[in-house]
Design a protein around this motif. Structure first.
Motif, PDB file in Angstrom:
ATOM      1  N   ALA A   3       1.051  -1.197  -0.225  1.00  0.00           N
ATOM      2  CA  ALA A   3       0.173  -0.298  -0.196  1.00  0.00           C
ATOM      3  C   ALA A   3       1.049   1.119   0.295  1.00  0.00           C
ATOM      4  O   ALA A   3       1.545   1.218   0.834  1.00  0.00           O
ATOM      5  N   GLU A   4       0.639   2.216  -0.746  1.00  0.00           N
ATOM      6  CA  GLU A   4       1.150   3.452  -0.454  1.00  0.00           C
ATOM      7  C   GLU A   4       0.834   4.073   0.861  1.00  0.00           C
ATOM      8  O   GLU A   4       0.123   3.826   1.672  1.00  0.00           O
ATOM      9  N   PRO A   5       2.408   4.318   1.017  1.00  0.00           N
ATOM     10  CA  PRO A   5       2.330   5.946   2.704  1.00  0.00           C
ATOM     11  C   PRO A   5       1.268   6.295   2.850  1.00  0.00           C
ATOM     12  O   PRO A   5       0.802   6.758   1.967  1.00  0.00           O
ATOM     13  N   LYS A   6       0.478   6.503   4.032  1.00  0.00           N
ATOM     14  CA  LYS A   6      -0.304   7.601   4.392  1.00  0.00           C
ATOM     15  C   LYS A   6       0.305   9.075   4.329  1.00  0.00           C
ATOM     16  O   LYS A   6       1.754   8.574   4.510  1.00  0.00           O
ATOM     17  N   PRO A   7      -0.374   9.853   3.587  1.00  0.00           N
ATOM     18  CA  PRO A   7       0.672  11.170   3.074  1.00  0.00           C
ATOM     19  C   PRO A   7       1.006  11.923   4.320  1.00  0.00           C
ATOM     20  O   PRO A   7       0.719  11.733   5.600  1.00  0.00           O
ATOM     21  N   LEU A   8       2.331  11.944   4.548  1.00  0.00           N
ATOM     22  CA  LEU A   8       3.039  12.638   5.205  1.00  0.00           C
ATOM     23  C   LEU A   8       3.334  13.962   5.257  1.00  0.00           C
ATOM     24  O   LEU A   8       3.663  15.026   6.117  1.00  0.00           O
ATOM     25  N   ILE A  30       5.251  14.696  -8.368  1.00  0.00           N
ATOM     26  CA  ILE A  30       4.493  13.475  -8.949  1.00  0.00           C
ATOM     27  C   ILE A  30       5.340  12.279  -9.227  1.00  0.00           C
ATOM     28  O   ILE A  30       5.478  11.169  -9.293  1.00  0.00           O
ATOM     29  N   ARG A  31       6.446  12.527  -9.731  1.00  0.00           N
ATOM     30  CA  ARG A  31       7.677  12.591 -10.309  1.00  0.00           C
ATOM     31  C   ARG A  31       8.047  11.695  -8.864  1.00  0.00           C
ATOM     32  O   ARG A  31       9.629  11.370  -9.428  1.00  0.00           O
ATOM     33  N   GLN A  32       8.119  12.344  -7.822  1.00  0.00           N
ATOM     34  CA  GLN A  32       8.869  11.812  -6.746  1.00  0.00           C
ATOM     35  C   GLN A  32       8.922  10.081  -6.181  1.00  0.00           C
ATOM     36  O   GLN A  32       8.230   9.635  -6.475  1.00  0.00           O
ATOM     37  N   THR A  33      10.274   9.764  -6.132  1.00  0.00           N
ATOM     38  CA  THR A  33      10.486   8.479  -5.198  1.00  0.00           C
ATOM     39  C   THR A  33       9.633   7.861  -4.288  1.00  0.00           C
ATOM     40  O   THR A  33       8.889   6.955  -3.902  1.00  0.00           O
ATOM     41  N   TYR A  34       9.172   9.432  -2.912  1.00  0.00           N
ATOM     42  CA  TYR A  34       8.327   8.837  -1.627  1.00  0.00           C
ATOM     43  C   TYR A  34       7.095   9.134  -2.460  1.00  0.00           C
ATOM     44  O   TYR A  34       6.627  10.134  -3.300  1.00  0.00           O
ATOM     45  N   LYS A  35       5.479   8.318  -1.786  1.00  0.00           N
ATOM     46  CA  LYS A  35       4.383   8.397  -2.411  1.00  0.00           C
ATOM     47  C   LYS A  35       3.632   9.287  -1.650  1.00  0.00           C
ATOM     48  O   LYS A  35       2.085   8.980  -2.161  1.00  0.00           O
ATOM     49  N   GLY A  36       4.227   9.357  -0.474  1.00  0.00           N
ATOM     50  CA  GLY A  36       3.508  10.286   1.121  1.00  0.00           C
ATOM     51  C   GLY A  36       3.362  11.407   0.370  1.00  0.00           C
ATOM     52  O   GLY A  36       3.225  12.121   1.093  1.00  0.00           O
TER      53      GLY A  36
END
Length: 268
Positions: A3-8, A30-36
């Motif tokens: 699951a994608e991480p909860k937004p930090l 949008i292109r960040q390696t981290y998706k939160g």
């Protein structure tokens, strides 16, 4: 699939007449390696196509756009954003700048390692735009500033500015009770508020790209306004810290006020 991480993070993009740049800023998140992350764009009554370009990205539920009916200036825009942020951290991204692809990943690791920090920042690259082409002017390396050192230095502003949301609210948000309604030097004043109250942390990696171009407001009137607030800021904090030092002011070749040094006041 995990699951994608909860937004930090909420990446807040203040927007005013940046139709040539806003898409690049948004895509860099949008292109960040981290998706939160979430993106919150505050359109400060732009008169060009900025809002319509930004709106095209809002089909992604993580990206939202708020358009103001009147132009209110950067500090009021950021306070509007702060009222809508629901994540633990808020990252400011200027609408003509862009993040390095691993910026949020690195910031997330730093937030986890230093949860007490109210402000986290890194290094950056400064680009010049001329005739549609970009040229790297310089790399800007910061350091772990003391309160006094940050107050007197006139280095390139800290970027990216990753703020702890609870600290921003405890500090009362961005100041607008100045002669210019918070339209000038909001970045340095907020950083100083947080550095004065809370721990902060520098990340020794390039995380941010800042663009210098002809559409930015660097005229003599704005420099004069910045100088007025700069002097006020220095004197106010030195007084708060016991008035033990007296600033010696000077100016850069561009006319910006700087503190050349601090002299210890003589005690009677």
């Amino acid at each position: 699939m995990s699951a994608e991480p909860k937004p930090l993070f909420t990446v807040v993009i203040p927007l005013y007449n940046r139709q040539a740049y806003i898409a690049k800023a948004i895509k860099s998140v949008i292109r960040q390696t981290y998706k939160g992350w979430k993106i919150l764009i505050i359109n400060d009554a732009s008169t060009d196509r900025s809002a319509s370009i930004a709106s095209a990205f809002t089909s992604d539920e993580a990206i939202s756009l708020i358009s103001l009916n009147a132009n209110v200036g950067i500090s009021k825009v950021l306070n509007v954003a702060l009222n809508h942020v629901t994540t633990p951290y808020m990252v400011q991204l200027d609408s003509d700048d862009w993040l390095e692809p691993r910026a949020l990943e690195i910031l997330a690791k730093t937030c986890g390692k230093y949860p007490e920090a109210a402000l986290i920042y890194g290094n950056s690259k400064l680009w010049l735009e001329s005739k549609g082409k970009l040229r790297l002017k310089k790399k800007i390396k910061h350091r772990q500033y003391s309160k006094m050192k940050f107050l007197i230095t006139f280095d390139f502003m800290l970027t990216p500015r990753c703020y702890k949301t609870s600290a921003l609210r405890a500090a009362g948000g961005w100041d607008v009770n100045d002669p210019y309604d918070g339209r000038v030097m909001e970045d340095r004043r907020m950083c100083m508020k947080l550095i004065d109250r809370y721990p902060h942390r520098w990340v020794n990696q390039n995380l941010y790209n800042a663009l210098k171009h002809g559409r930015q407001l660097t005229n003599a009137a704005n420099i004069k306004k910045r100088n007025v607030l700069r002097k006020r800021l220095v004197l106010a904090y030195l007084k708060k810290w016991g008035n033990k030092h007296q600033p010696v002011f000077g100016h850069t070749s561009s006319g910006y006020l700087i503190v050349k040094k601090l002299k210890k006041r003589k005690t009677r």
